[in-house]
Design a protein around this motif. Structure first.
Motif, mmCIF file in Angstrom:
data_model
loop_
_atom_site.group_PDB
_atom_site.id
_atom_site.type_symbol
_atom_site.label_atom_id
_atom_site.label_comp_id
_atom_site.label_asym_id
_atom_site.label_seq_id
_atom_site.Cartn_x
_atom_site.Cartn_y
_atom_site.Cartn_z
ATOM 1 N N ARG A 72 0.857 -1.184 0.000
ATOM 2 C CA ARG A 72 0.000 0.000 0.000
ATOM 3 C C ARG A 72 0.893 1.233 0.000
ATOM 4 O O ARG A 72 2.116 1.132 0.072
ATOM 5 C CB ARG A 72 -0.934 -0.001 1.212
ATOM 6 N N ALA A 73 0.278 2.400 -0.077
ATOM 7 C CA ALA A 73 1.033 3.636 -0.266
ATOM 8 C C ALA A 73 2.091 3.846 0.812
ATOM 9 O O ALA A 73 3.217 4.258 0.526
ATOM 10 C CB ALA A 73 0.074 4.826 -0.307
ATOM 11 N N GLU A 74 1.741 3.544 2.074
ATOM 12 C CA GLU A 74 2.658 3.798 3.176
ATOM 13 C C GLU A 74 3.913 2.926 3.111
ATOM 14 O O GLU A 74 4.959 3.296 3.648
ATOM 15 C CB GLU A 74 1.954 3.568 4.517
ATOM 16 N N LYS A 75 3.824 1.760 2.467
ATOM 17 C CA LYS A 75 4.958 0.838 2.394
ATOM 18 C C LYS A 75 5.536 0.730 0.986
ATOM 19 O O LYS A 75 6.426 -0.086 0.739
ATOM 20 C CB LYS A 75 4.528 -0.555 2.868
ATOM 21 N N TYR A 76 5.043 1.549 0.084
ATOM 22 C CA TYR A 76 5.405 1.420 -1.326
ATOM 23 C C TYR A 76 6.899 1.629 -1.564
ATOM 24 O O TYR A 76 7.540 0.861 -2.290
ATOM 25 C CB TYR A 76 4.589 2.417 -2.144
ATOM 26 N N ASN A 77 7.471 2.652 -0.956
ATOM 27 C CA ASN A 77 8.897 2.902 -1.165
ATOM 28 C C ASN A 77 9.746 1.740 -0.673
ATOM 29 O O ASN A 77 10.679 1.294 -1.349
ATOM 30 C CB ASN A 77 9.318 4.197 -0.466
ATOM 31 N N GLY A 78 9.427 1.230 0.518
ATOM 32 C CA GLY A 78 10.217 0.143 1.078
ATOM 33 C C GLY A 78 10.093 -1.157 0.316
ATOM 34 O O GLY A 78 11.058 -1.919 0.207
ATOM 35 N N LEU A 79 8.903 -1.429 -0.238
ATOM 36 C CA LEU A 79 8.669 -2.698 -0.928
ATOM 37 C C LEU A 79 8.975 -2.640 -2.418
ATOM 38 O O LEU A 79 9.126 -3.684 -3.059
ATOM 39 C CB LEU A 79 7.214 -3.138 -0.730
ATOM 40 N N VAL A 80 9.065 -1.436 -2.973
ATOM 41 C CA VAL A 80 9.293 -1.325 -4.419
ATOM 42 C C VAL A 80 10.419 -0.344 -4.733
ATOM 43 O O VAL A 80 11.508 -0.743 -5.157
ATOM 44 C CB VAL A 80 7.997 -0.911 -5.157
ATOM 45 N N ARG A 81 10.199 0.914 -4.541
ATOM 46 C CA ARG A 81 11.116 1.923 -5.068
ATOM 47 C C ARG A 81 12.508 1.899 -4.448
ATOM 48 O O ARG A 81 13.485 2.254 -5.115
ATOM 49 C CB ARG A 81 10.492 3.310 -4.904
ATOM 50 N N LEU A 82 12.621 1.519 -3.191
ATOM 51 C CA LEU A 82 13.921 1.552 -2.525
ATOM 52 C C LEU A 82 14.534 0.163 -2.348
ATOM 53 O O LEU A 82 15.493 0.010 -1.592
ATOM 54 C CB LEU A 82 13.792 2.237 -1.153
ATOM 55 N N MET A 83 14.006 -0.819 -3.043
ATOM 56 C CA MET A 83 14.572 -2.166 -2.954
ATOM 57 C C MET A 83 15.989 -2.182 -3.528
ATOM 58 O O MET A 83 16.285 -1.505 -4.512
ATOM 59 C CB MET A 83 13.697 -3.158 -3.714
ATOM 60 N N LYS A 84 16.858 -2.977 -2.931
ATOM 61 C CA LYS A 84 18.247 -3.055 -3.361
ATOM 62 C C LYS A 84 18.366 -3.826 -4.676
ATOM 63 O O LYS A 84 17.522 -4.657 -4.996
ATOM 64 C CB LYS A 84 19.090 -3.734 -2.282
ATOM 65 N N PRO A 85 19.418 -3.567 -5.445
ATOM 66 C CA PRO A 85 19.646 -4.333 -6.678
ATOM 67 C C PRO A 85 19.708 -5.829 -6.387
ATOM 68 O O PRO A 85 20.300 -6.255 -5.396
ATOM 69 C CB PRO A 85 21.005 -3.804 -7.166
ATOM 70 N N GLY A 86 19.093 -6.613 -7.258
ATOM 71 C CA GLY A 86 19.082 -8.057 -7.087
ATOM 72 C C GLY A 86 17.921 -8.579 -6.270
ATOM 73 O O GLY A 86 17.711 -9.788 -6.195
ATOM 74 N N CYS A 87 17.153 -7.674 -5.648
ATOM 75 C CA CYS A 87 16.013 -8.088 -4.826
ATOM 76 C C CYS A 87 14.715 -7.973 -5.620
ATOM 77 O O CYS A 87 14.593 -7.141 -6.514
ATOM 78 C CB CYS A 87 15.928 -7.233 -3.566
ATOM 79 N N ARG A 88 13.752 -8.811 -5.264
ATOM 80 C CA ARG A 88 12.460 -8.797 -5.938
ATOM 81 C C ARG A 88 11.326 -8.887 -4.928
ATOM 82 O O ARG A 88 11.478 -9.460 -3.848
ATOM 83 C CB ARG A 88 12.361 -9.961 -6.931
#
Length: 214
Positions: A72-88
């Motif tokens: 959801r919006a509150e967790k979007y950066n942590g789960l998508v936009r700021l994920m480290k390279p190689g992570c999914r």
């Protein structure tokens, strides 16, 4: 050749003669060779097969928990936009009616991959965030206007590679499923095997669209 999405496009979308026609030729799925992030989960396929007879013993160990995050919006950066390279991030789409049943089955299917630190598992409620899913599909199709039928999206699974800006998609009616399945997630285990082998189609986008709170 028609874009692979065309065969399930009508299942996701509502027919509307006033919407512009999507040019499926704008996007060609790129089938890449296996990458390092896929290789890190190969050994866990065997664990899933062994688990069939010994699940109760494994589930009793507190150190082996697997958490499903709500995307959801509150967790979007942590789960998508700021994920480290190689992570999914592996995301299943649910609605309020199917949530309990689908999350229980999804949890069981992804349980063998719980030790892999490059994977995060999540779910998205279509009542709240189907617009985000619509925008992701729209970007992968080249920007053509479309309207999504939220109910028909339930049971879809997205494998997001945030750093490289692509996703892979599972759906019971998707052409990548070897055969039709009565239940929405029956074909997911085999699809995950193919995902980690690097043999699923990848749909690239220019950026991850915003997700607004509801």
């Amino acid at each position: 050749m028609l874009h692979i999405f065309e065969k399930i496009f009508n299942d996701f979308c509502e027919a509307n003669p006033h919407l512009a026609v999507v040019d499926y030729g704008l996007v060609t799925p790129t089938l890449s060779s296996p990458r390092l992030e896929e290789e890190s989960v190969q050994k866990q396929k065997e664990e899933r097969r062994r688990q069939n007879g010994g699940g109760k013993k494994i589930m009793s160990e507190p150190a082996l928990e697997l958490r499903l995050h709500e995307l959801r919006a509150e967790k979007y950066n942590g789960l998508v936009r700021l994920m480290k390279p190689g992570c999914r991030t592996i995301v299943v789409l649910v609605d309020l009616q199917s949530r309990v049943q689908l999350l229980s089955k999804f949890h069981k299917i992804v349980w063998p991959y719980r030790k892999n630190k490059t994977l995060v598992f999540a779910y998205l409620c279509v009542e709240r965030n189907v617009e985000w899913f619509r925008r992701v599909l729209q970007l992968s199709l080249g920007g053509g206007e479309l309207r999504v039928n939220a109910r028909n999206c339930v049971g879809t699974v997205l494998a997001l590679n945030p750093h490289r800006k692509y996703f892979c998609i599972y759906h019971a009616k998707h052409p990548e499923c070897a055969k039709p399945h009565k239940n929405l997630l029956d074909g997911l285990p085999n699809w995950l095997d193919r995902l980690f082998e690097g043999s699923t189609h990848r749909y690239y986008i220019n950026y991850w669209p915003d997700m607004t709170s509801k």
